[in-house]
Design a protein around this motif. Structure first.
Motif, PDB file in Angstrom:
ATOM      1  N   THR A 163      36.402  21.071  29.123  1.00 31.18           N
ATOM      2  CA  THR A 163      34.940  21.123  29.195  1.00 31.18           C
ATOM      3  C   THR A 163      34.560  22.545  29.605  1.00 31.18           C
ATOM      4  O   THR A 163      35.423  23.344  29.965  1.00 31.18           O
ATOM      5  N   ASP A 164      33.278  22.848  29.572  1.00 31.22           N
ATOM      6  CA  ASP A 164      32.832  24.128  30.113  1.00 31.22           C
ATOM      7  C   ASP A 164      33.294  24.210  31.565  1.00 31.22           C
ATOM      8  O   ASP A 164      33.043  23.293  32.356  1.00 31.22           O
ATOM      9  N   SER A 165      33.962  25.278  31.917  1.00 25.59           N
ATOM     10  CA  SER A 165      34.591  25.387  33.235  1.00 25.59           C
ATOM     11  C   SER A 165      34.331  26.761  33.836  1.00 25.59           C
ATOM     12  O   SER A 165      33.937  27.699  33.143  1.00 25.59           O
ATOM     13  N   VAL A 166      34.596  26.864  35.137  1.00 28.89           N
ATOM     14  CA  VAL A 166      34.500  28.146  35.846  1.00 28.89           C
ATOM     15  C   VAL A 166      35.814  28.352  36.593  1.00 28.89           C
ATOM     16  O   VAL A 166      36.264  27.468  37.333  1.00 28.89           O
ATOM     17  N   ILE A 167      36.439  29.522  36.394  1.00 30.34           N
ATOM     18  CA  ILE A 167      37.738  29.795  37.019  1.00 30.34           C
ATOM     19  C   ILE A 167      37.737  31.165  37.688  1.00 30.34           C
ATOM     20  O   ILE A 167      36.883  32.012  37.420  1.00 30.34           O
ATOM     21  N   ARG A 168      38.729  31.371  38.547  1.00 30.73           N
ATOM     22  CA  ARG A 168      38.961  32.682  39.147  1.00 30.73           C
ATOM     23  C   ARG A 168      40.461  32.811  39.404  1.00 30.73           C
ATOM     24  O   ARG A 168      41.096  31.867  39.864  1.00 30.73           O
ATOM     25  N   VAL A 169      41.031  33.968  39.125  1.00 36.70           N
ATOM     26  CA  VAL A 169      42.460  34.214  39.336  1.00 36.70           C
ATOM     27  C   VAL A 169      42.614  35.356  40.333  1.00 36.70           C
ATOM     28  O   VAL A 169      42.085  36.456  40.131  1.00 36.70           O
ATOM     29  N   THR A 170      43.331  35.106  41.416  1.00 37.66           N
ATOM     30  CA  THR A 170      43.585  36.130  42.438  1.00 37.66           C
ATOM     31  C   THR A 170      45.036  36.028  42.894  1.00 37.66           C
ATOM     32  O   THR A 170      45.771  35.124  42.487  1.00 37.66           O
ATOM     33  N   GLN A 171      45.413  36.951  43.762  1.00 38.91           N
ATOM     34  CA  GLN A 171      46.769  36.952  44.310  1.00 38.91           C
ATOM     35  C   GLN A 171      46.678  37.155  45.816  1.00 38.91           C
ATOM     36  O   GLN A 171      45.920  38.006  46.288  1.00 38.91           O
ATOM     37  N   ASN A 172      47.422  36.333  46.588  1.00 37.83           N
ATOM     38  CA  ASN A 172      47.347  36.460  48.037  1.00 37.83           C
ATOM     39  C   ASN A 172      48.452  37.381  48.561  1.00 37.83           C
ATOM     40  O   ASN A 172      49.249  37.936  47.798  1.00 37.83           O
ATOM     41  N   LYS A 173      48.498  37.534  49.884  1.00 38.32           N
ATOM     42  CA  LYS A 173      49.452  38.459  50.493  1.00 38.32           C
ATOM     43  C   LYS A 173      50.898  38.004  50.336  1.00 38.32           C
ATOM     44  O   LYS A 173      51.831  38.796  50.460  1.00 38.32           O
ATOM     45  N   GLN A 174      51.088  36.694  50.088  1.00 38.46           N
ATOM     46  CA  GLN A 174      52.449  36.172  49.897  1.00 38.46           C
ATOM     47  C   GLN A 174      52.888  36.266  48.434  1.00 38.46           C
ATOM     48  O   GLN A 174      53.903  35.713  48.044  1.00 38.46           O
ATOM     49  N   ASN A 175      52.067  36.953  47.605  1.00 37.53           N
ATOM     50  CA  ASN A 175      52.331  37.113  46.173  1.00 37.53           C
ATOM     51  C   ASN A 175      52.251  35.806  45.399  1.00 37.53           C
ATOM     52  O   ASN A 175      52.813  35.695  44.298  1.00 37.53           O
TER      53      ASN A 175
END
Length: 206
Positions: free
Chosen positions: A85-97
Motif C-alpha cells: 500500500t502507499d507507505s512511509v519509510i526511513r532508513v538509518t544506521q545506529n552506532k552499533q552498525n
C-alpha cells in the motif's frame, strides 16, 4: 467634529508605536528568526546508508520517504521491502552498525536475504530483529501486525521480547491495549493482511 476624531485617532496610533514597544516587537522578530534557522538546521537531511535503492534509484537521505503502492526499497542481495500500500519509510544506521528500516506507515512484504546483514525493522516503539526472514508487515493507526512466512524474527523491546518463527508462533498483533503472538496457518495470512492481493506471488518474486 470629523477633524477632531481624526486627530484623536492619529494621537492614539502615535502613542501605541512607542520606542519601547517597537524594540520589543523587533526583539520577538529576531528571536523567531533564530528559532526558525535552528529548526531548519536540525532537519537538514543526512546521508543514507550506502547501496540502498528506492525504485532502482539511489536512496540519498535519511528523511522520511513516501512509497506509492508497488514501490520497492532494495539493498542488493541483502534486503527487499515491497510496498503493498502507499507507505512511509526511513532508513538509518545506529552506532552499533545496525541498519534500521523504519516503516512509519503502510503495509509491506519484506525479505531479509543475508543473515550476516544486521537489519532491524522499526515499527513505532517496537524493534524487530530479522534473521533470514520473509515477513508481511502492517503498521496502521489501528495497530501493528507482523507475520513470519519464512525464517525467524524477534521483537526486542526494553521490557519484553517475543520470538516469531515460521515453524512456531508466526503472527504478532500489537494494539495500544494488548499484544498477542499466535500460530496461524499460512493460508490464513490473507485474512489478516487484506491489502496484499496475491501475496504468494509477491513473496515468490523475491
Amino acid at each position: 467634529m470629523a477633524e477632531s476624531m481624526h486627530t484623536r485617532l492619529n494621537r492614539q496610533q502615535t502613542s501605541w508605536v512607542t520606542p519601547a514597544r517597537f524594540a520589543l516587537v523587533m526583539r520577538y522578530i529576531t528571536i523567531s528568526s533564530l528559532l526558525a534557522i535552528c529548526i531548519a538546521c536540525t532537519k537538514k537531511p543526512s546521508a543514507a546508508p550506502s547501496g540502498w535503492l528506492l525504485n532502482n534509484q539511489p536512496l540519498t537521505s535519511t528523511q522520511n520517504a513516501a512509497l506509492p503502492a508497488g514501490s520497492t526499497l532494495h539493498l542488493p542481495e541483502k534486503f527487499t521491502l515491497e510496498a503493498a500500500t502507499d507507505s512511509v519509510i526511513r532508513v538509518t544506521q545506529n552506532k552499533q552498525n545496525d541498519t534500521l528500516i523504519d516503516l512509519l506507515y503502510g503495509t509491506a512484504v519484506i525479505a531479509h536475504h543475508d543473515v550476516k546483514f544486521s537489519a532491524v525493522l522499526q515499527l513505532g516503539a517496537h524493534k524487530i530483529k530479522l534473521a533470514g526472514s520473509r515477513l508481511l508487515v502492517q503498521n496502521r493507526m489501528s495497530g501493528i501486525r507482523i507475520a513470519v512466512v519464512e525464517g525467524a524474527a524477534e521483537q526486542q523491546n526494553k521490557n519484553s521480547g517475543v520470538k516469531l518463527s515460521s515453524s512456531a508462533e508466526n503472527l504478532l498483533e500489537i494494539t495500544a491495549a494488548s499484544q498477542t503472538a499466535k500460530r496461524v496457518p499460512i493460508n490464513d495470512f490473507g485474512r489478516y493482511f487484506p491489502e496484499i492481493s496475491n501475496f504468494r506471488r509477491l513473496l515468490a518474486s523475491r
